[in-house]
Design a protein around this motif. Sequence first.
Motif, short mmCIF file in Angstrom:
data_model
loop_
_atom_site.label_atom_id
_atom_site.label_comp_id
_atom_site.label_asym_id
_atom_site.label_seq_id
_atom_site.Cartn_x
_atom_site.Cartn_y
_atom_site.Cartn_z
N PRO A 210 36.05 21.04 11.75
CA PRO A 210 36.39 20.09 12.41
C PRO A 210 36.18 18.70 11.73
O PRO A 210 35.84 18.68 10.65
CB PRO A 210 35.21 19.82 13.61
CG PRO A 210 34.27 20.37 13.20
CD PRO A 210 34.75 21.53 12.37
N LEU A 234 34.67 13.25 16.29
CA LEU A 234 34.92 14.79 16.18
C LEU A 234 36.26 15.04 16.42
O LEU A 234 36.34 14.98 17.78
CB LEU A 234 33.74 15.76 16.51
CG LEU A 234 32.36 15.12 16.01
CD1 LEU A 234 31.37 16.08 16.71
CD2 LEU A 234 32.07 15.02 14.63
N PRO A 236 39.00 18.33 16.50
CA PRO A 236 39.05 19.79 16.45
C PRO A 236 40.21 20.17 15.44
O PRO A 236 41.25 19.60 15.32
CB PRO A 236 39.45 20.33 17.91
CG PRO A 236 40.13 19.24 18.50
CD PRO A 236 39.52 18.11 18.08
N VAL A 241 38.52 24.11 21.74
CA VAL A 241 37.09 23.75 21.28
C VAL A 241 36.66 23.08 22.51
O VAL A 241 37.42 22.22 22.96
CB VAL A 241 37.20 22.70 20.02
CG1 VAL A 241 35.82 22.08 19.87
CG2 VAL A 241 37.70 23.49 18.83
N TYR A 244 30.92 20.70 20.06
CA TYR A 244 30.29 20.69 18.47
C TYR A 244 29.00 20.94 18.57
O TYR A 244 28.02 20.54 19.08
CB TYR A 244 30.71 19.58 18.05
CG TYR A 244 32.44 19.40 18.11
CD1 TYR A 244 33.23 19.62 16.89
CD2 TYR A 244 32.95 18.70 19.11
CE1 TYR A 244 34.49 19.37 17.14
CE2 TYR A 244 34.33 18.33 19.29
CZ TYR A 244 35.06 19.05 18.20
OH TYR A 244 36.47 18.59 18.31
N TYR A 246 26.02 20.15 15.29
CA TYR A 246 25.89 19.54 13.96
C TYR A 246 24.39 19.59 13.64
O TYR A 246 23.65 19.63 14.45
CB TYR A 246 26.43 18.24 13.79
CG TYR A 246 25.85 17.20 14.92
CD1 TYR A 246 24.75 16.18 14.34
CD2 TYR A 246 26.20 16.85 16.05
CE1 TYR A 246 23.95 15.51 15.14
CE2 TYR A 246 25.82 15.79 17.01
CZ TYR A 246 24.66 15.02 16.46
OH TYR A 246 23.99 14.36 17.19
N VAL A 282 28.85 19.89 10.38
CA VAL A 282 29.50 20.00 11.92
C VAL A 282 30.42 21.38 12.00
O VAL A 282 30.99 21.50 11.06
CB VAL A 282 30.36 18.83 12.15
CG1 VAL A 282 30.56 18.85 13.70
CG2 VAL A 282 29.66 17.44 11.87
N TYR A 283 29.91 21.93 13.12
CA TYR A 283 30.84 23.15 13.48
C TYR A 283 31.51 22.87 14.65
O TYR A 283 30.90 22.15 15.69
CB TYR A 283 30.11 24.62 13.52
CG TYR A 283 29.58 24.81 12.28
CD1 TYR A 283 30.14 25.69 11.41
CD2 TYR A 283 28.26 24.53 11.72
CE1 TYR A 283 29.85 26.31 10.09
CE2 TYR A 283 27.70 24.71 10.59
CZ TYR A 283 28.52 25.75 9.86
OH TYR A 283 28.02 26.41 8.40
N SER A 284 32.69 23.60 15.25
CA SER A 284 33.15 23.52 16.36
C SER A 284 33.12 24.78 17.19
O SER A 284 32.64 26.02 16.49
CB SER A 284 34.64 23.20 16.48
OG SER A 284 35.41 24.29 15.62
N SER A 292 33.40 27.95 14.79
CA SER A 292 34.33 27.86 13.60
C SER A 292 33.87 28.50 12.41
O SER A 292 32.70 28.50 12.22
CB SER A 292 34.67 26.31 13.12
OG SER A 292 33.35 25.66 13.02
#
Length: 303
Positions: A210, A234, A236, A241, A244, A246, A282-284, A292
Motif C-alpha cells: 500500500p 493509506l 490500496p 482491501v 491495514y 502496520y 504497512v501491509y494491506s 499483501s
Amino acid sequence: MLLAAGVLALGAVPAQASAATSVAEPTVTSAEYPDDGAWHPGAGVPGSFTFGANGDDAVVGFFYGNTDPAGTFVAADHPGGSATVSYTPQASGPQDLYVASVDTAGNRSPQHIHHFYVQSTEPLVNAPRETGVGVPAEVRFSPGMADVVSYTYLVDNGPETTVAASADGTATANVVTANLGFHTLKVRSTTSTGLTSGTASRSYTASDAPLVASTDYPDSVSSGGAGVPGTFTLTPRTPGVVEYVYYFNEDWDNPTVVPADADGRASFTFTPDASGFYPIRVYSRTAGGTGSNLGRDYYIVVK
C-alpha cells in the motif's frame, strides 16, 4: 517489417556456394533513407530501397535484411539488373540494411552495408515507475509524429488495447498490471492515414504494497516535533482491501490494525513523544484475510 515485391519462391532461390566469390558487391540507393549521415523520415515510415548488380551480368538477385548475414531473397528484374523493395524501420536511431548480390550458382558477393539514420516517431510516455497489482494506473501518451489519432499499447506479451487520441494528439490510459514484479509497457501511435509510429518501451515494477503519505511527516524528511501529531493516509495497491496492518520499529509482535473505508483507503494519526527516527511498515489485507505480499516501508523523522 520487410515488404518485398518480386521475391522468388523458395525453390527458385539460388543455392549458396562457397564464401570465395568474384560476384560484384551491389549498389544500394534509397530516396527516403539515403546513406548520407542525415536523419530521415522516421520509425514506422516505409522507404523504397533499390539494389543494383553494379555491372555484374551474372547477378540474378539479392539477399537483404537488417541482420548479418542478410536472409531475405529478392530476384533481379533481369540478369545483371536491379530489384526494389519496401522496408520499414521499426526503431529510431542508426540503422543498417545488409545487402549481398548472388549469381545462379549461389555465390554471394561481399556484403554491402547501407547505413542510415531514422528519426524518432515513437510516442512519449508519462508513466509511474511503480504501479499496483490489479488496479489501474494512469499513463499519458503524447505524439512523436503529426496527425496521431490513436495509441495501441500492451504490457509484456499481453493483449493489445487501443485508445483514441484527443484533438491535441495526446491520450490517457488506465493500465492494469496483473502480476507482481518487473514489466514492460510498449506503445505505438497511428495516424488518420493508418501510418504507425515506432514502438516506445517503458519498464516499471508492480507492487501490492500500500501507499503511505503524510503532509505532516513526509517520508524520510525531518519534520514536526515531539508532541506534534501527524496524519498518515493509506491507499490500496490491490483490489478488495478492507484493512491495514502496520508495525513500528520492526516490532512484529505488536501490530496495529486500521479498517479501510468503502474505497479501500484509511488513515491514522501518530503523535511522537520525542524527536528521532520512527520506521513503519504497512501491509494491506482483504476480507478473506489475505495480506499483501509486500509491505511499504515509511520513515518518520521527528525534529
